[in-house]
Structures are given as structure tokens and as C-alpha cells.
Design a protein around this motif. Structure first.
Motif, PDB file in Angstrom:
ATOM      1  N   TRP B 141       0.852  -1.182   0.000  1.00  7.89           N
ATOM      2  CA  TRP B 141       0.000   0.000   0.000  1.00  7.89           C
ATOM      3  C   TRP B 141       0.889   1.235   0.000  1.00  7.89           C
ATOM      4  N   ILE B 142       0.671   2.136  -0.902  1.00  9.58           N
ATOM      5  CA  ILE B 142       1.485   3.352  -0.992  1.00  9.58           C
ATOM      6  C   ILE B 142       0.591   4.577  -0.807  1.00  9.58           C
ATOM      7  N   SER B 143       0.983   5.437   0.093  1.00 10.02           N
ATOM      8  CA  SER B 143       0.210   6.657   0.340  1.00 10.02           C
ATOM      9  C   SER B 143       0.315   7.614  -0.843  1.00 10.02           C
ATOM     10  N   LEU B 144      -0.819   7.936  -1.461  1.00 15.70           N
ATOM     11  CA  LEU B 144      -0.784   8.872  -2.592  1.00 15.70           C
ATOM     12  C   LEU B 144      -0.779  10.318  -2.104  1.00 15.70           C
ATOM     13  N   GLY B 145      -1.073  10.490  -0.812  1.00 16.99           N
ATOM     14  CA  GLY B 145      -0.978  11.840  -0.259  1.00 16.99           C
ATOM     15  C   GLY B 145       0.461  12.327  -0.314  1.00 16.99           C
ATOM     16  N   LEU B 146       1.399  11.431   0.019  1.00 19.94           N
ATOM     17  CA  LEU B 146       2.796  11.841   0.063  1.00 19.94           C
ATOM     18  C   LEU B 146       3.516  11.542  -1.251  1.00 19.94           C
ATOM     19  N   LEU B 147       3.073  10.510  -1.938  1.00 17.66           N
ATOM     20  CA  LEU B 147       3.756  10.109  -3.170  1.00 17.66           C
ATOM     21  C   LEU B 147       2.761  10.022  -4.329  1.00 17.66           C
ATOM     22  N   PRO B 148       2.189  11.161  -4.743  1.00 18.00           N
ATOM     23  CA  PRO B 148       1.202  11.135  -5.837  1.00 18.00           C
ATOM     24  C   PRO B 148       1.767  10.549  -7.130  1.00 18.00           C
ATOM     25  N   GLN B 149       3.075  10.685  -7.306  1.00 22.69           N
ATOM     26  CA  GLN B 149       3.668  10.193  -8.554  1.00 22.69           C
ATOM     27  C   GLN B 149       3.598   8.667  -8.677  1.00 22.69           C
ATOM     28  N   ALA B 150       3.251   7.985  -7.554  1.00 17.94           N
ATOM     29  CA  ALA B 150       3.135   6.527  -7.621  1.00 17.94           C
ATOM     30  C   ALA B 150       1.983   6.124  -8.540  1.00 17.94           C
ATOM     31  N   GLN B 151       0.991   7.001  -8.662  1.00 15.41           N
ATOM     32  CA  GLN B 151      -0.173   6.685  -9.491  1.00 15.41           C
ATOM     33  C   GLN B 151       0.196   6.626 -10.978  1.00 15.41           C
ATOM     34  N   GLU B 152       1.236   7.359 -11.329  1.00 12.86           N
ATOM     35  CA  GLU B 152       1.646   7.399 -12.739  1.00 12.86           C
ATOM     36  C   GLU B 152       2.674   6.310 -13.061  1.00 12.86           C
ATOM     37  N   ALA B 153       3.301   5.759 -12.006  1.00 18.02           N
ATOM     38  CA  ALA B 153       4.384   4.800 -12.243  1.00 18.02           C
ATOM     39  C   ALA B 153       3.848   3.516 -12.865  1.00 18.02           C
ATOM     40  N   ASP B 154       4.714   2.837 -13.617  1.00 15.90           N
ATOM     41  CA  ASP B 154       4.330   1.584 -14.266  1.00 15.90           C
ATOM     42  C   ASP B 154       4.916   0.412 -13.478  1.00 15.90           C
ATOM     43  N   PHE B 155       4.019  -0.289 -12.765  1.00 17.02           N
ATOM     44  CA  PHE B 155       4.490  -1.389 -11.924  1.00 17.02           C
ATOM     45  C   PHE B 155       4.363  -2.747 -12.610  1.00 17.02           C
ATOM     46  N   SER B 156       4.187  -2.725 -13.928  1.00 15.22           N
ATOM     47  CA  SER B 156       4.055  -4.012 -14.613  1.00 15.22           C
ATOM     48  C   SER B 156       5.426  -4.631 -14.890  1.00 15.22           C
ATOM     49  N   GLU B 157       6.458  -3.808 -14.920  1.00 14.44           N
ATOM     50  CA  GLU B 157       7.798  -4.329 -15.206  1.00 14.44           C
ATOM     51  C   GLU B 157       8.715  -4.266 -13.982  1.00 14.44           C
ATOM     52  N   ILE B 158       8.596  -3.176 -13.238  1.00 17.59           N
ATOM     53  CA  ILE B 158       9.470  -2.996 -12.078  1.00 17.59           C
ATOM     54  C   ILE B 158       8.632  -3.095 -10.806  1.00 17.59           C
ATOM     55  N   GLY B 159       9.143  -3.798  -9.804  1.00 17.94           N
ATOM     56  CA  GLY B 159       8.400  -3.998  -8.563  1.00 17.94           C
ATOM     57  C   GLY B 159       8.325  -2.718  -7.755  1.00 17.94           C
ATOM     58  N   PRO B 160       7.278  -2.588  -6.930  1.00 14.48           N
ATOM     59  CA  PRO B 160       7.118  -1.389  -6.113  1.00 14.48           C
ATOM     60  C   PRO B 160       8.284  -1.177  -5.152  1.00 14.48           C
ATOM     61  N   ASN B 161       8.882  -2.263  -4.688  1.00 15.31           N
ATOM     62  CA  ASN B 161      10.016  -2.159  -3.781  1.00 15.31           C
ATOM     63  C   ASN B 161      11.150  -1.389  -4.454  1.00 15.31           C
ATOM     64  N   GLU B 162      11.508  -1.811  -5.654  1.00 13.56           N
ATOM     65  CA  GLU B 162      12.622  -1.156  -6.340  1.00 13.56           C
ATOM     66  C   GLU B 162      12.263   0.258  -6.761  1.00 13.56           C
ATOM     67  N   TRP B 163      10.996   0.451  -7.140  1.00 16.07           N
ATOM     68  CA  TRP B 163      10.563   1.806  -7.512  1.00 16.07           C
ATOM     69  C   TRP B 163      10.703   2.739  -6.310  1.00 16.07           C
ATOM     70  N   LEU B 164      10.258   2.253  -5.161  1.00 19.57           N
ATOM     71  CA  LEU B 164      10.319   3.074  -3.958  1.00 19.57           C
ATOM     72  C   LEU B 164      11.757   3.373  -3.554  1.00 19.57           C
ATOM     73  N   VAL B 165      12.619   2.354  -3.618  1.00 22.07           N
ATOM     74  CA  VAL B 165      14.008   2.559  -3.212  1.00 22.07           C
ATOM     75  C   VAL B 165      14.683   3.610  -4.089  1.00 22.07           C
ATOM     76  N   SER B 166      14.336   3.613  -5.372  1.00 21.82           N
ATOM     77  CA  SER B 166      14.969   4.595  -6.245  1.00 21.82           C
ATOM     78  C   SER B 166      14.314   5.969  -6.119  1.00 21.82           C
ATOM     79  N   THR B 167      13.070   5.992  -5.628  1.00 26.02           N
ATOM     80  CA  THR B 167      12.372   7.266  -5.494  1.00 26.02           C
ATOM     81  C   THR B 167      12.614   7.899  -4.128  1.00 26.02           C
ATOM     82  N   VAL B 168      12.550   7.067  -3.088  1.00 30.65           N
ATOM     83  CA  VAL B 168      12.734   7.536  -1.706  1.00 30.65           C
ATOM     84  C   VAL B 168      13.777   6.652  -1.042  1.00 30.65           C
ATOM     85  N   PRO B 169      15.054   6.908  -1.337  1.00 31.95           N
ATOM     86  CA  PRO B 169      16.086   5.958  -0.919  1.00 31.95           C
ATOM     87  C   PRO B 169      16.231   5.801   0.589  1.00 31.95           C
TER      88      PRO B 169
END
Lengths: 229, 229
Positions: B141-169
Motif C-alpha cells: 500500500w502506498i500513500s498517494l498523499g505523500l507520493l502522488p507520482q506513484a499513481q503514474e508509475a508503471d508497476f508491470s515491469e518494475i516492482g514497487p520495492n525497487e521503484w520506492l528505493v529509487s524514489t525515496v532511498p
DNA sequence: GAGTGGTCTAGACCACGTT
DNA sequence: ACGTGGTCTAGACCACTCT
């Protein structure tokens, strides 16, 4: 106002978290940083050493200091004695010895601890209760080759964990967390359904390369082990 | 031959492990130790600071340094990204997005993360495979209040874990290990029996006090998480 | 060979907590 | 008040490793 090592550390940390210094980026060397922050090189060194310990940066002589490519996250768990863990929850602790016997080490145990084939071991099973309710079931094997005095110890009042900690306070250990289904025996002792999912900790302990003990601790259903980092 | 901080550290450690300096024992102060070992006070200080970090001794200004009563054992776990964990076992990693939707945060999630009542969250479920076999089921579950850009991200190829680590290290986190019984849904995805005991990791993550994400990772039966200390 | 971090020194001042 | 650890300094030498 001169910079302390904490100032330097948090400022560099901020530059990294903000993305100003991206992963892989080469940091200025210690002499330059000392000049930038207006402090001694030793102060910068301490800040950077701690950042390296925490897995934020990577340092190599001559090559310099770089922001880690994949920030290495790590959590620290303290490994409490069951009694202390229960008492910290303001619960009443009770201990009971379930069984005790001496026998040759079974094959699986010899393999795990690299024990000699004929090494005798003391096998113990015990229960730990919190406020009267089953909390943890402990299965313990102690090498009598290395700790013959374990055979004389009285485990009816004091648990093997505490006895070992007071007898052999420091040692090397390997710890493993997993989930296991409750066997009929475990279900009986913990008062849960057969097959219930139990959080299990297994720990092998060595002293200077010699195996001391192996323990499997199975917690009541729902147990959680937590940490912050 | 003058003593290095490692010499001092291991000599003091030896005195403690051998029992010469028993728990609770007051150690000489830094000035005296410096004279004993023939080194500078700063050298002793570093040795003692590391022993304190490792939980071997306890230091208090004016009160001095004492051997810890109950040696505080602690283990460090590195928290790997699933892909890295699988690749380190020389297995082939595969990722699949199972579901994705946006909704208001359910009550239990708001309680866990201290989220506002109307905060929208992105819910994801995904699977991680090792050599084609189910390895881990991830509910995120990702808070869109703090990370609205998560709604635009494409999670079909890259996992949310890796997306988050690169976005909010870097962030603060609370991690919990437990055992849970496989629900029908989990059993289906992991290819195991319903009710099977699964090792589960739950992690809540905050950035500067604001909740970012909550994740529950359920591993295939038999998974073990290990560490040495 | 040369540049980087790793460590040590001798001295100093400070912060804290016990007494 | 005073003794302890906490930290900083300016300088020095060394060990490693990259080029």
C-alpha cells in the motif's frame, strides 16, 4: 560556529537523501571536506566512518568515498532472554522443564554443529509462560563434549538459556527465523491447533569454533518480532 | 610496540570473556588504561566506544565504564530487495504484477500508519518467482498523499520495492517478522496448501514522520532468514 | 608513484551526572 | 564541585590500491 562530526554526518546524509549526491557519486576527499566544513580532518573522518558503517557510503583507499549504489538497509535485533522479554511486557514469567535426557547426538544435529560422531549431548525441552499462558516452547541440545558441567546443572528452576549465558557469556552464533506448522506435540504444549503457523527461531552457537549448543524456540501463534531502523 | 585500538579492544574483550572482569565490574578510566597500554587516551576511547556500541560494556559520564550485567546480544540483518536476494542464490528472478487499484485507506491501514481518514492509497499485489517457482507474495500500500507520482508509475515491469528505493532511498522503518497461515488466495499464488505456515515480513515506512508505505511479504513455505553475530 | 583513507598522538575544552 | 567520558585539533606516519 565550527562543525561537529554530527553536523558533517547529517549534512552529507542530507545531500544524499535529497538526491544532490546521487548513488555512485564520488565525494570530496577528507582534506577538502575538512576545509569546506571548517573542521579538522579527524572530524570528517569520524563522520564518514559512521556513514560507511551504516551502509550509506563505500570507502576505498586511493579510490575515495562514493555514495553506495544500492543503499544497504540493515536492521539490528537484540536477542533477548525469554524471561526478560516477558517481564518487559509487564507479564509474569513462569518456566517449566518438560524433559531431560542424555544421548548420542542424532545425525541431523551432528551435521548442523559439525559434531564428532560419538559426542554425547544433553537434550532438554522446556516451556516458558507469560501470565500463565504458554508463550514459547524450547527444544535445546547442549554438547557434553565441550560443556560436561551441563550434566550436573539443575534445569528444573533455571532455564538452559540463562544457565548458558552465565556460563559461556560470549560466543559466535548463527540465527535463523522461519515459520513452521505446529506438530501434535507442539500444539499440545502451546495450547493451539495442530498445524497452526508458529514463528520459530533456531540458533547454533560456537565457542572458538567448537559447537556448544543448538536451540529451536517455537512461539505461540501470533507472535511478532519487531525492530526499527 | 605500541597498542592499537584493536589491541586494546581485544585485550579488554579477552579479560571479560575469560571472566577476569565479571559483569558489573568497573573498568579503569580512560587515562589509566592509556597509561597501562602505553597509548594515547583517544586510542583507548575508540576501543571502548566500539565495545559500548557492541553492547559489551556500558559507559556513563562520571560513573565510568562497566561490564554489562546481561551481555546484550544483537544480530544485524540486511534487508535485501527480493530480486537481489534471489539473484544472489544464482536463481533466475521473475516479477509479475497481480493487481493494482486506488482507493481510500482502510481503517486498519490508517491505524498502522497514522494516516488521515480520507487519504487515498495505491494498493498493489505482486508475485516474485525464483527459477519459475513462486518465491514471495507481496501486498503493498502506498500513500498517494505523500507520493502522488506513484499513481503514474508503471508497476508491470518494475516492482514497487525497487521503484520506492529509487524514489525515496532513505526513510525510517519498522519491521516485524511473524508466521501466518496461508489464506486461500495466498495458497493459490504460492502454490501451497491452505493453512500452510508462511514466514511473513511486514514493514511500515515513514519519511520525516509522514507515512509512505506498508508492505506485507509472505514467503513460500520453508523460507528461512539467517544471520550471524 | 602518488593520492586516498586508516590510525595514532598530545593536548585541550566541554557536557554530563554523581556526589 | 569534580571526575568521567565526549569531542575536537593539528600534525604525523602508514597501508592500501589505482594508474
Amino acid at each position: 560556529m565550527k562543525a561537529t562530526f554530527r553536523d558533517v554526518k547529517s549534512d552529507i546524509m542530507a545531500k544524499i537523501t535529497s538526491g544532490e549526491w546521487e548513488p555512485g557519486r564520488l565525494l570530496p576527499n577528507e582534506m577538502d571536506l575538512a576545509e569546506i566544513y571548517g573542521c579538522a580532518r579527524a572530524t570528517v573522518n569520524r563522520a564518514m566512518r559512521e556513514l560507511a558503517d551504516e551502509g550509506v557510503v563505500e570507502r576505498r583507499r586511493k579510490a575515495g568515498t562514493r555514495v553506495r549504489m544500492a543503499p544497504l538497509r540493515q536492521a539490528r535485533f537484540s536477542i533477548p532472554i525469554v524471561r526478560v522479554e516477558i517481564e518487559e511486557q509487564n507479564s509474569t514469567y513462569r518456566y517449566a522443564l518438560v524433559s531431560q535426557e542424555v544421548a548420542a547426538a542424532p545425525q541431523w544435529l551432528r551435521a548442523r554443529l559439525q559434531l564428532a560422531a560419538d559426542c554425547p549431548v544433553l537434550s532438554l525441552t522446556c516451556m516458558h509462560y507469560a501470565d500463565g499462558a504458554p508463550y514459547q516452547f524450547e527444544e535445546r541440545w547442549i554438547s557434553l563434549g565441550l560443556l560436561p558441567q551441563a550434566q550436573e546443572a539443575d534445569f528444573s528452576e533455571i532455564g538452559p538459556n540463562e544457565w548458558l549465558v552465565s556460563t559461556v557469556p560470549f560466543s559466535d552464533a548463527e540465527i535463523a527465523f522461519s515459520a513452521t506448522a505446529a506438530t501434535p506435540d507442539l500444539a499440545d504444549h502451546l495450547g493451539c491447533a495442530q498445524g497452526a503457523a508458529l514463528f520459530t527461531v533456531e540458533r547454533s552457537t560456537w565457542l572458538k569454533g567448537e559447537a556448544i549448543t543448538f536451540v529451536r524456540q517455537s512461539f505461540r501463534p501470533g507472535h511478532r518480532m519487531t525492530s526499527r531502523y
